[in-house]
Design an enzyme around this catalytic site. Structure first.
Site, mmCIF file in Angstrom:
data_model
loop_
_atom_site.group_PDB
_atom_site.id
_atom_site.type_symbol
_atom_site.label_atom_id
_atom_site.label_comp_id
_atom_site.label_asym_id
_atom_site.label_seq_id
_atom_site.Cartn_x
_atom_site.Cartn_y
_atom_site.Cartn_z
ATOM 1 N N LYS A 13 65.394 42.977 50.262
ATOM 2 C CA LYS A 13 65.050 43.882 51.377
ATOM 3 C C LYS A 13 64.893 45.330 50.896
ATOM 4 O O LYS A 13 63.914 46.000 51.230
ATOM 5 C CB LYS A 13 66.138 43.826 52.479
ATOM 6 C CG LYS A 13 66.356 42.445 53.071
ATOM 7 C CD LYS A 13 67.415 42.450 54.148
ATOM 8 C CE LYS A 13 68.802 42.844 53.666
ATOM 9 N NZ LYS A 13 69.398 41.909 52.665
ATOM 10 N N ARG A 88 72.378 43.390 62.232
ATOM 11 C CA ARG A 88 72.957 42.238 61.537
ATOM 12 C C ARG A 88 73.750 41.350 62.493
ATOM 13 O O ARG A 88 74.294 40.336 62.054
ATOM 14 C CB ARG A 88 73.905 42.749 60.470
ATOM 15 C CG ARG A 88 73.443 42.510 59.025
ATOM 16 C CD ARG A 88 74.397 43.257 58.149
ATOM 17 N NE ARG A 88 74.451 42.873 56.790
ATOM 18 C CZ ARG A 88 73.971 43.610 55.790
ATOM 19 N NH1 ARG A 88 73.307 44.718 56.030
ATOM 20 N NH2 ARG A 88 74.160 43.235 54.558
ATOM 21 N N ARG A 127 72.131 42.648 39.619
ATOM 22 C CA ARG A 127 71.745 43.933 40.228
ATOM 23 C C ARG A 127 72.560 45.097 39.646
ATOM 24 O O ARG A 127 73.779 45.052 39.586
ATOM 25 C CB ARG A 127 71.950 43.849 41.753
ATOM 26 C CG ARG A 127 71.731 45.170 42.466
ATOM 27 C CD ARG A 127 71.401 44.996 43.925
ATOM 28 N NE ARG A 127 72.471 44.434 44.712
ATOM 29 C CZ ARG A 127 72.363 44.154 46.018
ATOM 30 N NH1 ARG A 127 71.212 44.370 46.650
ATOM 31 N NH2 ARG A 127 73.373 43.640 46.685
ATOM 32 N N ARG A 160 77.580 46.949 42.080
ATOM 33 C CA ARG A 160 78.337 47.056 43.337
ATOM 34 C C ARG A 160 79.535 46.114 43.286
ATOM 35 O O ARG A 160 79.392 44.969 42.866
ATOM 36 C CB ARG A 160 77.425 46.674 44.514
ATOM 37 C CG ARG A 160 76.508 47.808 44.929
ATOM 38 C CD ARG A 160 75.460 47.382 45.913
ATOM 39 N NE ARG A 160 75.956 46.604 47.047
ATOM 40 C CZ ARG A 160 75.178 46.190 48.039
ATOM 41 N NH1 ARG A 160 73.882 46.490 48.046
ATOM 42 N NH2 ARG A 160 75.677 45.489 49.032
ATOM 43 N N ARG A 171 79.568 36.880 51.504
ATOM 44 C CA ARG A 171 78.499 37.658 52.144
ATOM 45 C C ARG A 171 77.362 36.745 52.608
ATOM 46 O O ARG A 171 76.778 36.969 53.666
ATOM 47 C CB ARG A 171 77.996 38.746 51.189
ATOM 48 C CG ARG A 171 79.039 39.854 51.046
ATOM 49 C CD ARG A 171 78.733 40.777 49.898
ATOM 50 N NE ARG A 171 77.505 41.493 50.076
ATOM 51 C CZ ARG A 171 76.672 41.803 49.078
ATOM 52 N NH1 ARG A 171 76.942 41.453 47.849
ATOM 53 N NH2 ARG A 171 75.580 42.470 49.333
HETATM 54 P P1 ADP Z 1 68.794 43.272 49.238
HETATM 55 O O1 ADP Z 1 68.473 44.692 49.634
HETATM 56 O O2 ADP Z 1 68.118 42.263 50.134
HETATM 57 O O3 ADP Z 1 70.261 43.006 49.100
HETATM 58 P P2 ADP Z 1 67.653 44.059 46.652
HETATM 59 O O4 ADP Z 1 66.324 44.610 47.009
HETATM 60 O O5 ADP Z 1 68.725 45.018 46.265
HETATM 61 O O6 ADP Z 1 68.166 43.029 47.795
HETATM 62 O O7 ADP Z 1 67.412 43.020 45.457
HETATM 63 C C1 ADP Z 1 68.519 42.337 44.830
HETATM 64 C C2 ADP Z 1 68.274 42.280 43.315
HETATM 65 O O8 ADP Z 1 67.171 41.428 43.054
HETATM 66 C C3 ADP Z 1 67.952 43.634 42.671
HETATM 67 O O9 ADP Z 1 68.547 43.695 41.389
HETATM 68 C C4 ADP Z 1 66.406 43.631 42.562
HETATM 69 O O10 ADP Z 1 65.945 44.385 41.445
HETATM 70 C C5 ADP Z 1 66.122 42.128 42.354
HETATM 71 N N1 ADP Z 1 64.872 41.687 42.986
HETATM 72 C C6 ADP Z 1 64.389 42.027 44.202
HETATM 73 N N2 ADP Z 1 63.231 41.385 44.459
HETATM 74 C C7 ADP Z 1 62.990 40.598 43.377
HETATM 75 C C8 ADP Z 1 61.948 39.658 43.022
HETATM 76 N N3 ADP Z 1 60.929 39.412 43.864
HETATM 77 N N4 ADP Z 1 62.038 39.037 41.839
HETATM 78 C C9 ADP Z 1 63.085 39.280 41.007
HETATM 79 N N5 ADP Z 1 64.085 40.134 41.267
HETATM 80 C C10 ADP Z 1 64.048 40.774 42.436
HETATM 81 P P1 AMP Z 2 73.914 45.902 52.156
HETATM 82 O O1 AMP Z 2 73.739 47.117 51.295
HETATM 83 O O2 AMP Z 2 72.890 45.782 53.236
HETATM 84 O O3 AMP Z 2 74.067 44.641 51.335
HETATM 85 O O4 AMP Z 2 75.301 46.123 52.938
HETATM 86 C C1 AMP Z 2 76.519 46.238 52.233
HETATM 87 C C2 AMP Z 2 77.679 46.036 53.185
HETATM 88 O O5 AMP Z 2 77.694 47.104 54.165
HETATM 89 C C3 AMP Z 2 77.671 44.754 54.024
HETATM 90 O O6 AMP Z 2 78.190 43.630 53.312
HETATM 91 C C4 AMP Z 2 78.555 45.151 55.210
HETATM 92 O O7 AMP Z 2 79.929 45.158 54.861
HETATM 93 C C5 AMP Z 2 78.121 46.605 55.436
HETATM 94 N N1 AMP Z 2 76.966 46.682 56.363
HETATM 95 C C6 AMP Z 2 75.698 47.080 56.080
HETATM 96 N N2 AMP Z 2 74.923 47.001 57.163
HETATM 97 C C7 AMP Z 2 75.701 46.541 58.167
HETATM 98 C C8 AMP Z 2 75.476 46.199 59.534
HETATM 99 N N3 AMP Z 2 74.261 46.351 60.093
HETATM 100 N N4 AMP Z 2 76.526 45.762 60.255
HETATM 101 C C9 AMP Z 2 77.746 45.623 59.732
HETATM 102 N N5 AMP Z 2 78.034 45.885 58.441
HETATM 103 C C10 AMP Z 2 77.021 46.331 57.660
#
Ligand code: ADP
Ligand code: AMP
Length: 221
Positions: A13, A88, A127, A160, A171
């Site tokens: 995302k 969420r 990541r 993270r 999660r």
């Molecule tokens: P989210 O925001 O949904 O938690 P991220 O955008 O942070 O996910 O992506 C999670 C990890 O996967 C990051 O390290 C990112 O660089 C990698 N990633 C994202 N999209 C792709 C893809 N299409 N192919 C390979 N790796 C990806």
């Molecule tokens: P994310 O960066 O989106 O993976 O979010 C990291 C963490 O932040 C999640 O696992 C939750 O603990 C908290 N968080 C982020 N967005 C929300 C949401 N919309 N509602 C509740 N908790 C959230």
């Protein structure tokens, strides 16, 4: 345009939202990033959120809704936004709808990014993030140029704590039980599009842009 990105942790995302934001010229709002900044700054909001985040649980709705609404009220968001990680829960989706109603607006499209559990785990495990600019890397799929350092800031990258294997599983469970039901909610609102999130970043981006272009053509925007 008001775009919501739905998807499990690691679905891509944040990565996709950054590219869409540059393409559409509207801000990317990540509730997770807002919480992480609050934690870094040592604010009361950060202190409240930290325990939940570290445990892989959701921060309570009232705290999250107030934080996102404050951001949505800023003039920067007037033209539209890309929401990543919010809503969420059902309560958050209803609060967003009520908030947008007051502005005579509504969510234009909800893009649900679908990725298998195996790929999610692999993405979360690899990541790495820059503490200064927030750029997201991946050990295999988007490696930094100099090992361990951000390409832009030169700062040391970190992982993270909630990406640790022990929290990853929780999660994903939380996503399935509390967030995935929103897929049906938005389908019933007629704004849902499901997009395959596997393949390269560019391939997924292309799929998302096709959906957005079709929505814009349909609404005349
Ligand atoms: P989210 O925001 O949904 O938690 P991220 O955008 O942070 O996910 O992506 C999670 C990890 O996967 C990051 O390290 C990112 O660089 C990698 N990633 C994202 N999209 C792709 C893809 N299409 N192919 C390979 N790796 C990806
Ligand atoms: P994310 O960066 O989106 O993976 O979010 C990291 C963490 O932040 C999640 O696992 C939750 O603990 C908290 N968080 C982020 N967005 C929300 C949401 N919309 N509602 C509740 N908790 C959230």
């Amino acid at each position: 345009m008001i775009i919501v990105l739905l998807g499990a942790p690691g679905a891509g995302k944040g990565t996709q939202a950054e590219l869409l934001s540059a393409w559409l010229g509207i801000p990317h709002i990540s509730s997770g990033d807002l919480f992480r900044s609050a934690i870094q700054s040592g604010s009361e909001l950060g202190l409240r959120a930290q325990t939940y985040i570290n445990a892989g649980e959701l921060v309570p709705d009232e705290v999250t809704i107030a934080m996102v609404a404050e951001r949505l009220r800023t003039p920067e968001c007037a033209e539209g936004v890309i929401l990543d990680g919010f809503p969420r829960t059902q309560n958050q989706a209803l609060a967003l709808k009520a908030f947008l109603d007051t502005l005579y607006r509504s969510v234009d499209t909800v893009l649900s990014i679908i990725v298998s559990n195996e790929v999610l785990m692999e993405r979360l495990t690899g990541r790495w993030i820059c503490p200064q600019c927030g750029t997201v890397y991946h050990a295999v799929y988007k490696p930094e140029k100099v090992k361990g350092l951000c390409d832009i800031e030169g700062a040391r990258l970190y992982q993270r704590s909630d990406d640790a294997p022990a929290t990853q599983g929780r999660r994903i469970e939380v996503y399935l039980s509390q967030t995935a039901p929103l897929i049906e909610f938005y389908r019933s609102e007629g704004v849902l599009a499901e997009v395959d999130g596997e393949g390269s970043v560019e391939e997924v981006q292309q799929r998302l842009r096709e959906v957005i272009s079709a929505v814009r053509a349909g609404s005349g925007r």
